[in-house]
Each structure stands twice: as structure tokens, then as C-alpha cells.
Design an enzyme around this catalytic site. Structure first.
Site, PDB file in Angstrom:
ATOM      1  N   LYS B  22       0.845  -1.208   0.000  1.00 41.70           N
ATOM      2  CA  LYS B  22       0.000   0.000   0.000  1.00 41.70           C
ATOM      3  C   LYS B  22       0.876   1.251   0.000  1.00 41.70           C
ATOM      4  CE  LYS B  22      -3.974  -2.024   0.264  1.00 41.70           C
ATOM      5  NZ  LYS B  22      -4.739  -1.966  -0.986  1.00 41.70           N
ATOM      6  N   CYS B  23       0.328   2.333  -0.573  1.00 42.97           N
ATOM      7  CA  CYS B  23       1.027   3.611  -0.520  1.00 42.97           C
ATOM      8  C   CYS B  23       1.173   4.025   0.941  1.00 42.97           C
ATOM      9  CB  CYS B  23       0.266   4.674  -1.309  1.00 42.97           C
ATOM     10  SG  CYS B  23       0.840   4.772  -3.006  1.00 42.97           S
ATOM     11  N   PRO B  24       2.301   4.585   1.362  1.00 42.58           N
ATOM     12  CA  PRO B  24       3.378   5.090   0.491  1.00 42.58           C
ATOM     13  C   PRO B  24       4.487   4.102   0.183  1.00 42.58           C
ATOM     14  CG  PRO B  24       3.779   5.767   2.739  1.00 42.58           C
ATOM     15  CD  PRO B  24       2.516   4.949   2.765  1.00 42.58           C
ATOM     16  N   ASP B  49      -1.720  -0.954  -5.782  1.00 39.11           N
ATOM     17  CA  ASP B  49      -2.509  -0.011  -4.982  1.00 39.11           C
ATOM     18  C   ASP B  49      -3.001   1.106  -5.914  1.00 39.11           C
ATOM     19  OD1 ASP B  49      -3.561   1.883  -3.344  1.00 39.11           O
ATOM     20  OD2 ASP B  49      -1.834   2.065  -2.014  1.00 39.11           O
TER      21      ASP B  49
END
Lengths: 381, 87
Positions: B22-24, B49
Site C-alpha cells: 500500500k502507498c506510500p 494499490d
């Protein structure tokens, strides 16, 4: 705790609180009944309508109260299109900006599912709609409705709604203005056909929306018929909350200039200082055309949800457009439309009466929190 | 989204697999490793993502690297982003 999330809900103002308490005593009866209690409730309701209409600069019978800004947006979009489509040959063309509130985009998506052609007009890096592109979209054949917010709820960017209204008038297309982010804060753009606003965003209690439909604008309820609220909104209205919302709207629009100048100074302080205090931090939007109380920024390499949680622990209530911090697990469609960094996002929206000291304290604690989170997350890679 | 033609013929000098992250995290991986390729070479990031669709080009803009393009991964959902190291 310091509350910096006025764009989600402004704390209820004293004038609204007083009006709410008084209306609980006097305005509990059914306003469509002919008895004494009913007439008293009806009088309160119509006074509230007059007060709201006077701030919105429209006629009282053009204003209806709903139970939320979202419902007002749904009814505005679906009702305007339903009325125009019944006279056209099948579904038409609907135009909206790509950064409208989800309530507007969801209503437009419903129309698309049902056969309407939809054009979403994009925005520039500051989140502002291009007027020429918007005008070109509405001039397409069989355009039945155009939707443009007065200002954006996430970035505070003020849209060129008055210019859009002139283009719509020339093309004979009704313009729906979602004024939820700016009502009570900015004068409304001239030339709107339909309008929506939300009571808790200008210091009223939760649970009140405003829907206004100008005389001569065709509109047909997408819901079963009901005699209340000018036949536009079904159901027994929350009269005490409505009375309080009208008082809040009046209160918000009076003495606005002073309040705005104070809030502007504080958001400017955040805009100026953040990039100096914090590496890899981007402030979105352009102060030359943004609401005075909202500023949004993104911090590279930080998880937005973690940032909101840590700020909450440090005593600051803020919101975020980052995916992990939203219920949809999707990044903010507003930031995405701007091509802006969606992770590590924070929206600061200052309620009336925010002190300079609280903003200074926020600016003092934020860099440490961000740097700590950056160190922690880099260990996960 | 599609690659410009010249990028399609030049294979990436380095590929980062950020699928499932997932970001970041995908952006952090990109930032940490772009220095491993010579200036002017292309690095590829695989990610799924949805935030990366916005955040990879936004990072390139902020860091003045060139966003070459993105291609959809088939059949799995996700994208292959290509970035050219500029400095």
C-alpha cells in the site's frame, strides 16, 4: 484538543444552539396541521425559510429543507434531469466537474447507468475547473444539466462558477451549484438554477440540508409525491434543527469579512511555514482563489491514516484524503484529478475563533510527527 | 495508459516489485532505489494499490524525474510504471 476539521462539521454556533433549544419547546408539532400547535410550528418553519432565502438571495418559496447536504445534491441532480428528460427524446448529456462532492458524482453515475451521457470536466494542478472546457462541454447537443461546486470541500479551491453560470445561461442549460463548502462564507455566484448547502458546515446542527430551485427551472421529484417542502422533499421535517440552521446561516454571513481575514491569516501562515519546516511537503491549491479556512497538504513517504492518528494523539483533529484514511479505501478523487500526491495527505479546516497559538503549536509538533513516521515506515520496505 | 514507443523498446534497467504493498510503500521503494540505475536509464515499478496511479507521476513531478508511462498488468490487476532517472 484542537479541532481543525470545520469542513467536515463546524462546531455549532451559540445563535444556532439558542434557536435549537427554543424551537424544541415551540416547534415540535406537525407544521401542516391546522391546529394552534401546528400553526406555531409552520410559522417557525416559514420564518426559517425566509431567513435562509435572504442569505441565499433567492425567494423563500424556492428553498426547501432536506435532512442533509447529500440528499439536497441527489434531489437537485436527479430532479433537474428527470424534468428535462421527460420532454427530450430519451436520456441526455450531463456535465459535472471531476472534483464535485461524491454525492454529486454518485448521482451523476446513477444517471449514466440509466443511459445518460456524462462528461466530467477536469481541473488544473490547483484543482480549478477550466472555464473554456466547461463551456465547451455544456454546449454539446442535448445537455440537460451542468454541475459545478462553488468551492471544493477538500482543497478549498474556489471554482469559476459565475463564469460557468453565464455560459449555461447562453446555452440555456440549468446550472446546479453545490455550495456546501462555501455557503455562509462567500456570496453565492450569480446565475445558478439549483443550489445545495449543508447546515453543519456553517455552524448549524447536523441533519439539515438546503435545496433551492429557482422559479422557472424545471424540476421533478425522483421520489414518490409528498406535499411537504414545496413538494420537493418528503417527510416530517426536523423543525428545531432547521430553525437552528437558518440562524447559523444568518450568523455566519453576518460579520464574515472580519472572521475571514483572521482565518486567512492563519491558513497563510500554514502555507508559508510548512514547506520551510518540513522537507518533501506539498501544499495544494492556490491561495489567490481558495476559501480562507481550508488548507490541504501532502507529506511524501508518510501513511495518511497514521498521520491523522498521531495528530489526534498529539491533540489535533484533522481529516485526510489519503486512501487508507477513507472508508472507501480509494484515494481522494479530488487529489487524483489534480495529479497531486494522495498519500500522507492532511486537510486543515479552521473553525471560527481558531487562535494563532493553536496553529503555531500545530506547526511546532507536525515536523517531529512526520519525521518519526517516515523513519518507522522506511523500516517496512 | 500506454507506453510511448521508445520506452517500449528500451527494457528497464531495474524492476521493483511492489505488488500487494500500500502507498506510500511503493513510492518509498522507488525513491530508495532509483539511484541504483545510471542517469538516463529507466526503472520499472510493479504495483496494484490504486493510489500509485496518481502518486507515481506526482512523485516524478516533485522530484523532477521523468514519468515515462504506465501499462496495465494482465491478467492480474495492477500497473507497470516506468520512470527515467533524470539526475
Amino acid at each position: 484538543m484542537v479541532y481543525f476539521d470545520a469542513a467536515s462539521a463546524e462546531p455549532i454556533v451559540p445563535a444556532a444552539r439558542a434557536a435549537l433549544l427554543a424551537a424544541l419547546d415551540d416547534g415540535w408539532a406537525d407544521p401542516i396541521r391546522l391546529h394552534r400547535e401546528g400553526r406555531r410550528a409552520a410559522l417557525l418553519l416559514e420564518q426559517a425559510r425566509e431567513r435562509a432565502a435572504s442569505v441565499l438571495a433567492c425567494r423563500a418559496d424556492e428553498v426547501s429543507f432536506t435532512n442533509s447536504g447529500t440528499t439536497a445534491c441527489h434531489l437537485a441532480v436527479l430532479g433537474a434531469v428527470l424534468a428535462r428528460q421527460s420532454q427530450a427524446r430519451g436520456p441526455g448529456h450531463v456535465v459535472a466537474s471531476a472534483v464535485e462532492h461524491s454525492s454529486v458524482l454518485n448521482a451523476v453515475a446513477r444517471l449514466e447507468d440509466e443511459g445518460s451521457r456524462v462528461t466530467l470536466v477536469g481541473v488544473d494542478r490547483d484543482g480549478r475547473v477550466n472555464s473554456a472546457e466547461f463551456a465547451a462541454a455544456i454546449s454539446e447537443e442535448r445537455t440537460v444539466l451542468a454541475c459545478l461546486q462553488s468551492a471544493n470541500h477538500e482543497t478549498g479551491t474556489i471554482q469559476p462558477a459565475a463564469r460557468a453560470a453565464r455560459a449555461c445561461q447562453a446555452a440555456r442549460v440549468p446550472l446546479f451549484v453545490d455550495a456546501a463548502a462555501s455557503a455562509g462564507r462567500l456570496p453565492l455566484p450569480e446565475g445558478w438554477s439549483l443550489l445545495a448547502a449543508s447546515g453543519h458546515k456553517f455552524g448549524g446542527p447536523p441533519g439539515v440540508g438546503l435545496l433551492a430551485v429557482r422559479k422557472g427551472v424545471r424540476w421533478k421529484s425522483p421520489l414518490p409525491p409528498d406535499s411537504r417542502e414545496g413538494r420537493r422533499v418528503p417527510g416530517f421535517p426536523d423543525l428545531p434543527a432547521i430553525v437552528a440552521a437558518a440562524a447559523a446561516l444568518e450568523d455566519a454571513s453576518a460579520g464574515r469579512a472580519d472572521a475571514d481575514a483572521e482565518l486567512r491569516e492563519l491558513t497563510d501562515l500554514i502555507r508559508d511555514r510548512l514547506p520551510v519546516l518540513l522537507a518533501d511537503c506539498v501544499v495544494h491549491g492556490n491561495r489567490a482563489f481558495s476559501l480562507p479556512h481550508i488548507v490541504t497538504f501532502s507529506c511524501l513517504y508518510v501513511d495518511g491514516e497514521a498521520l491523522v492518528t498521531e495528530l489526534d494523539k498529539a491533540g489535533f483533529s484533522v481529516s485526510s484524503g489519503s486512501a487508507c484514511a477513507s472508508e472507501a479505501a480509494q484515494p481522494s478523487h479530488v487529489l487524483a484529478a489534480m495529479g497531486a500526491l494522495t498519500h500522507g495527505n492532511v486537510r486543515i479546516s479552521l473553525p471560527a475563533g481558531t487562535t494563532r497559538e493553536s496553529v503555531e503549536t500545530f506547526l511546532a509538533v507536525l515536523p517531529d510527527i512526520v519525521n518519526r513516521l517516515r523513519e518507522a515506515v522506511s523500516r517496512w520496505v | 495508459m500506454a507506453y510511448p514507443q521508445d520506452a517500449a523498446v528500451q527494457p528497464p534497467a531495474l524492476r521493483i516489485d511492489a505488488l500487494g504493498k500500500k502507498c506510500p510503500l511503493p513510492i518509498i521503494m522507488l525513491a530508495q532505489r532509483i539511484g541504483e540505475v545510471p542517469i538516463g536509464n529507466v526503472i520499472e515499478v510493479l504495483a496494484d494499490d490504486p493510489a500509485t496511479k496518481t502518486d507515481v507521476p506526482a512523485w516524478c513531478g516533485l522530484k523532477s524525474h521523468e514519468f515515462v508511462g504506465a501499462g496495465e498488468l494482465a491478467p492480474a490487476p495492477g500497473w507497470a510504471f516506468r520512470i527515467r532517472r533524470s539526475y
